[in-house]
Design a protein around this motif. Structure first.
Motif, mmCIF file in Angstrom:
data_model
loop_
_atom_site.group_PDB
_atom_site.id
_atom_site.type_symbol
_atom_site.label_atom_id
_atom_site.label_comp_id
_atom_site.label_asym_id
_atom_site.label_seq_id
_atom_site.Cartn_x
_atom_site.Cartn_y
_atom_site.Cartn_z
ATOM 1 N N LYS A 1 0.832 -1.191 0.000
ATOM 2 C CA LYS A 1 0.000 0.000 0.000
ATOM 3 C C LYS A 1 0.874 1.251 0.000
ATOM 4 O O LYS A 1 1.646 1.474 0.935
ATOM 5 C CB LYS A 1 -0.836 -0.027 1.285
ATOM 6 C CG LYS A 1 -1.982 0.914 1.301
ATOM 7 C CD LYS A 1 -2.864 0.593 2.497
ATOM 8 C CE LYS A 1 -3.778 1.723 2.809
ATOM 9 N NZ LYS A 1 -3.968 1.848 4.244
ATOM 10 N N GLN B 1 -4.793 10.548 6.242
ATOM 11 C CA GLN B 1 -4.306 9.486 5.358
ATOM 12 C C GLN B 1 -3.497 10.016 4.187
ATOM 13 O O GLN B 1 -3.260 9.280 3.238
ATOM 14 C CB GLN B 1 -5.481 8.665 4.781
ATOM 15 C CG GLN B 1 -6.502 8.239 5.789
ATOM 16 C CD GLN B 1 -6.137 6.923 6.403
ATOM 17 O OE1 GLN B 1 -6.088 5.904 5.756
ATOM 18 N NE2 GLN B 1 -5.842 6.959 7.686
ATOM 19 N N THR C 1 2.083 11.916 8.595
ATOM 20 C CA THR C 1 2.774 11.242 9.694
ATOM 21 C C THR C 1 3.905 10.364 9.169
ATOM 22 O O THR C 1 5.003 10.334 9.727
ATOM 23 C CB THR C 1 1.768 10.377 10.485
ATOM 24 O OG1 THR C 1 0.744 11.226 10.976
ATOM 25 C CG2 THR C 1 2.433 9.661 11.637
ATOM 26 N N THR C 2 3.623 9.681 8.064
ATOM 27 C CA THR C 2 4.640 8.822 7.460
ATOM 28 C C THR C 2 5.887 9.630 7.121
ATOM 29 O O THR C 2 7.010 9.196 7.366
ATOM 30 C CB THR C 2 4.065 8.164 6.189
ATOM 31 O OG1 THR C 2 2.876 7.465 6.534
ATOM 32 C CG2 THR C 2 5.058 7.208 5.568
HETATM 33 N N1 ADP Z 1 1.277 1.152 10.325
HETATM 34 C C1 ADP Z 1 0.660 1.210 9.125
HETATM 35 N N2 ADP Z 1 0.391 0.090 8.442
HETATM 36 C C2 ADP Z 1 -0.210 0.138 7.223
HETATM 37 N N3 ADP Z 1 -0.578 1.268 6.609
HETATM 38 C C3 ADP Z 1 -0.355 2.434 7.243
HETATM 39 C C4 ADP Z 1 0.277 2.467 8.538
HETATM 40 N N4 ADP Z 1 0.392 3.766 8.920
HETATM 41 C C5 ADP Z 1 -0.146 4.502 7.909
HETATM 42 N N5 ADP Z 1 -0.594 3.713 6.919
HETATM 43 C C6 ADP Z 1 -1.218 4.159 5.662
HETATM 44 O O1 ADP Z 1 -0.375 5.091 5.034
HETATM 45 C C7 ADP Z 1 -1.123 6.167 4.501
HETATM 46 C C8 ADP Z 1 -0.636 7.489 5.066
HETATM 47 O O2 ADP Z 1 -0.935 7.519 6.459
HETATM 48 P P1 ADP Z 1 -0.396 8.640 7.427
HETATM 49 O O3 ADP Z 1 1.024 8.904 7.122
HETATM 50 O O4 ADP Z 1 -0.734 8.233 8.797
HETATM 51 O O5 ADP Z 1 -1.272 9.889 6.965
HETATM 52 P P2 ADP Z 1 -1.685 11.186 7.771
HETATM 53 O O6 ADP Z 1 -0.737 11.379 8.889
HETATM 54 O O7 ADP Z 1 -1.605 12.274 6.753
HETATM 55 O O8 ADP Z 1 -3.096 10.984 8.234
HETATM 56 C C9 ADP Z 1 -2.578 5.876 4.798
HETATM 57 O O9 ADP Z 1 -3.179 5.303 3.684
HETATM 58 C C10 ADP Z 1 -2.509 4.882 5.934
HETATM 59 O O10 ADP Z 1 -3.611 4.025 5.912
#
Ligand code: ADP
Ligand code: MG
Lengths: 301, 252
Positions: free
Chosen positions: B18, B41, B45-46
C-alpha cells in the motif's frame, strides 16, 4: 428486593431481570464457596485448635511426631520452612526465566515465532503436576545425583526446579499480557526519543507494566505454595529443617496429602492436619493481601 | 533562511503493497516553520517517521528516495539513536511516559549516556520553562507525568522533545487532544523556538499553519500538491485549485 438492583422503572424486560439475577447469584455464590470451604476446614480443626493444641509449639517446634505412641508432638516449623524455602528457590529460578521469556516473546519475537512459543508454553502449563513429580522422581533425581555427587537427588532443589517449571508458564503468560497491554504510544514516544530496545524495555515497559508483572510473580508464587503432588514426590518428603538446596525437605501441603488418608477421622492428628490447612489458608491470604497493598502503594506513588 | 536543513527527494514509501508517499520532493530551510497540511491518510505522519527513521520499526515498510539532513542521507547514518535525538518529535496524543515529570524530561539525555544530577536539573528546568509548564509543575517534579491533564501532558511532551536540544522539532497534529487555551500557549512557545531550530508543523488546523508557518506544504493522497510561502497558499490564487479548496474548507 435489593438483589435485583435498583428500581429501574417498569420497562425493563423480564429476560434482563432474570439474567441480572443469575449473574448476581454467580457472584454471590463464589463468595459463599470461599467462606464455605474456610468454615469446613475450620470446623474440622477447631476442637483441637482451641482445646489442647500448644500453638507456640505448633508454629515453632521442628518436631513433627504425630504418630509417636508415648509423646505425640505437632511442630510444623520444619514443614513451614520447607514450604517457604522450596517456594523461594523455585521463584529464584522461575522469575528471571519467566520474565525474560515474557520480554522475549512480546518484544523480540516475530509474530510467527510468538504463536509457536505461546503454544509451547500452553503445553507446558497443561502437564499435570503428578507428571512433574514423576520427572522429579526419576530424571531429575539421577541428574542431581550425578551433577552434585549427592547421595539422593530428591531434594529441595529438585522440588524447586519442578515448581519453577510449573510456575513459569503462569508467569510468562500473565507477564506477557501485562507487557502487551502497555500502550504502543509509550513505545513510539520512547523510540522517538532515541531509546534503544533495551532502554525502552527497562526504562519504559517494565515500569509501565509493573503491576501486571508483580501479579504474575505473585500468582506464580501462590501456585508454588499450593502445589502438592510434585513436591511430595520430588523433595524426599522428610521432616527436616532445610539447610541448603540439597537438603531433603517436606512441605505443609505434602504432609496433608500423605497423612490424611492414614489418620482416624476426628482424631487429634486428623484435626492437626486441618489446622495446617488453616495455616496454609492464612499464608495465601497474607500473600494476596500483601500483593494488594503493594499494588495500591504503587498506584498511589 | 537560505541554508537547506532537510532535503527530501523522490521519496516513496509503502506499507506492504500500500503506497503512502508517491515520490515527494521538497526542501526545508533552517530556522523556518514549515506548515504541513492535508486531509487524513495523506502521508503526513509517514513523512515525519521517515525523517527520524522510526518508520523502520514498523514491519513491512519500504522506503525509496532520499532524505538528507545537513546534506547527509539519514539512511546512511549509523547511529540511528543519535539521529532520533537530533529530532524532537511531538505526537498527536499527549504521551506522558509512566515516569515522574522529571524523568520524562530527563529521558532522552539519559539514553545518550550518564549525566550529572546538576546537569539534568538544568535541562529539566530549561525545557519545562521553554514549554511553558515550569510554573505549574515545579513543586511536584516527582509526581507521575501521566497524572497531568491532557494539555499539561502535551506541554510535557514538548519539554521532553526539547530535552536534547534538537535541531529539528516535528509536531504531528499536537492540538488534536488539547484545549484551545493550551493550543494558544503552545503556539506562543513555537514562535519563540523558531529562532533556535527548524520546525515541521503537521497540523489539522489550517489556520494554525496560517498563523505560524513561513511556508506551507499541502499533501493529498501521498503526493505533495503544492509548497509555497504561507501567504501564497492562503491567498485567493494558489497554484493549485485543490489547495484553495482545502484551505477554504470546501473540500471533498
Ligand atoms: N502502520 C501502518 N500500516 C499500514 N498502513 C499504514 C500504517 N500507517 C499509515 N498507513 C497508511 O499510510 C497512509 C498514510 O498515512 P499517514 O502517514 O498516517 O497519513 P496522515 O498522517 O496524513 O493521516 C494511509 O493510507 C494509511 O492508511
Ligand atoms: Mg497522521
Amino acid at each position: 428486593m435489593k438483589i435485583l438492583g435498583k428500581n429501574r422503572g417498569t420497562n425493563v424486560p423480564l429476560s434482563e431481570t432474570v439474567i441480572e439475577l443469575f449473574i448476581r447469584l454467580c457472584g454471590i455464590s463464589s463468595i459463599l464457596f470461599v467462606f464455605g470451604i474456610f468454615f469446613f476446614v475450620f470446623r474440622e480443626g477447631a476442637d483441637f485448635l482451641f482445646g489442647g493444641l500448644d500453638l507456640g509449639q505448633f508454629l515453632t517446634s521442628p518436631e513433627w511426631y504425630p504418630t509417636s505412641l508415648g509423646n505425640k508432638r505437632y511442630g510444623t516449623l520444619a514443614l513451614i520452612l520447607g514450604t517457604f524455602s522450596v517456594t523461594a528457590l523455585a521463584m529464584l529460578l522461575a522469575v528471571p526465566f519467566g520474565l525474560g521469556a515474557a520480554i522475549f516473546v512480546s518484544e523480540f519475537c516475530s509474530p510467527k515465532l510468538r504463536e509457536t512459543f505461546k503454544i509451547i508454553i500452553e503445553l507446558l502449563a497443561a502437564i499435570p503436576s503428578v507428571v512433574w513429580g514423576f520427572i522429579g522422581l526419576t530424571l531429575m533425581n539421577q541428574l542431581i545425583i550425578k551433577l552434585f555427587n549427592a547421595p539422593i537427588g530428591l531434594t529441595m532443589l529438585n522440588g524447586s526446579i519442578m515448581l519453577a517449571l510449573m510456575s513459569v508458564p503462569i508467569i510468562v503468560s500473565i507477564a506477557e499480557d501485562a507487557l502487551k497491554a502497555v500502550p504502543d504510544s509509550y513505545r513510539e514516544a520512547a523510540e522517538a526519543l532515541g531509546a534503544t530496545r533495551w532502554q525502552l524495555i527497562y526504562r519504559v515497559l517494565l515500569p509501565a507494566a509493573k503491576n501486571g508483572l508483580l501479579a504474575a510473580v505473585l500468582l506464580g508464587a501462590a501456585r508454588s505454595i499450593g502445589e502438592t503432588m510434585a513436591v511430595l514426590m520430588a523433595t524426599g518428603h522428610s521432616v527436616n529443617i532445610p539447610e541448603g538446596p540439597l537438603s531433603w525437605i517436606r512441605t505443609l501441603t505434602a504432609t496433608i496429602a500423605a497423612e490424611l488418608g492414614e489418620v482416624a477421622r476426628g482424631g487429634e492428628h486428623y484435626q492437626v492436619l486441618f489446622i495446617i490447612g488453616i495455616l496454609l489458608f492464612t499464608i495465601t491470604f497474607a500473600v494476596n493481601l500483601i500483593a494488594d497493598l503493594v499494588i495500591k502503594g504503587i498506584r498511589k506513588a | 533562511m537560505e541554508k537547506k536543513k532537510i532535503e527530501v527527494s523522490e521519496l516513496r514509501v509503502r506499507y506492504g503493497n500500500k503506497p503512502a508517499l508517491n515520490g515527494v520532493s521538497f526542501d526545508v530551510y533552517e530556522n523556518e516553520i514549515l506548515g504541513i497540511i492535508g486531509p487524513a491518510q495523506s502521508g503526513k505522519t509517514t513523512l515525519l517517521k521517515v525523517i527520524n527513521r522510526t518508520l523502520e520499526l514498523t514491519r513491512g515498510t519500504t522506503v525509496e528516495g532520499t532524505v538528507k539532513l545537513d546534506g547527509e542521507d539519514v539512511h546512511t547514518i549509523t547511529d540511528v539513536y543519535g539521529l532520533r535525538r537530533r529530532i524532537g518529535m511531538v505526537l498527536p496524543l499527549p504521551v506522558g511516559l509512566p515516569l515522574s515529570i522529571y524523568d520524562n524530561v530527563a529521558f532522552a539525555p539519559r539514553t545518550a549516556g550518564p549525566r550529572k544530577k546538576s546537569e539534568l536539573d538544568n535541562i529539566v528546568e530549561r525545557c519545562l520553562k521553554q514549554a511553558a509548564l515550569w510554573d505549574e509543575v515545579k513543586d511536584r517534579l516527582d509526581s507521575l507525568g501521566t497524572k497531568l491533564s491532557g494539555g499539561q501532558q502535551q506541554r510535557l511532551t514538548i519539554a521532553r522533545a526539547l530535552s536534547h536540544q534538537p535541531e529539528i522539532l516535528c509536531l504531528d497534529e499536537f492540538s488534536i487532544a488539547v484545549d484551545p487555551v493550551t493550543t494558544m500557549r503552545i503556539e506562543e512557545v513555537l514562535k519563540t523556538l523558531r529562532t533556535e531550530m527548524t520546525i515541521l508543523l503537521v497540523t489539522n488546523l489550517v489556520q494554525q499553519a496560517k498563523r505560524l508557518a513561513n511556508r506551507t506544504a499541502f499533501f493529498l493522497n501521498g503526493a505533495l500538491v503544492e509548497i509555497d510561502a504561507t501567504d501564497v497558499i492562503f491567498s485567493d490564487n494558489p497554484a493549485n485549485q485543490s489547495t484553495y479548496d482545502y484551505v477554504n474548507g470546501n473540500f471533498g
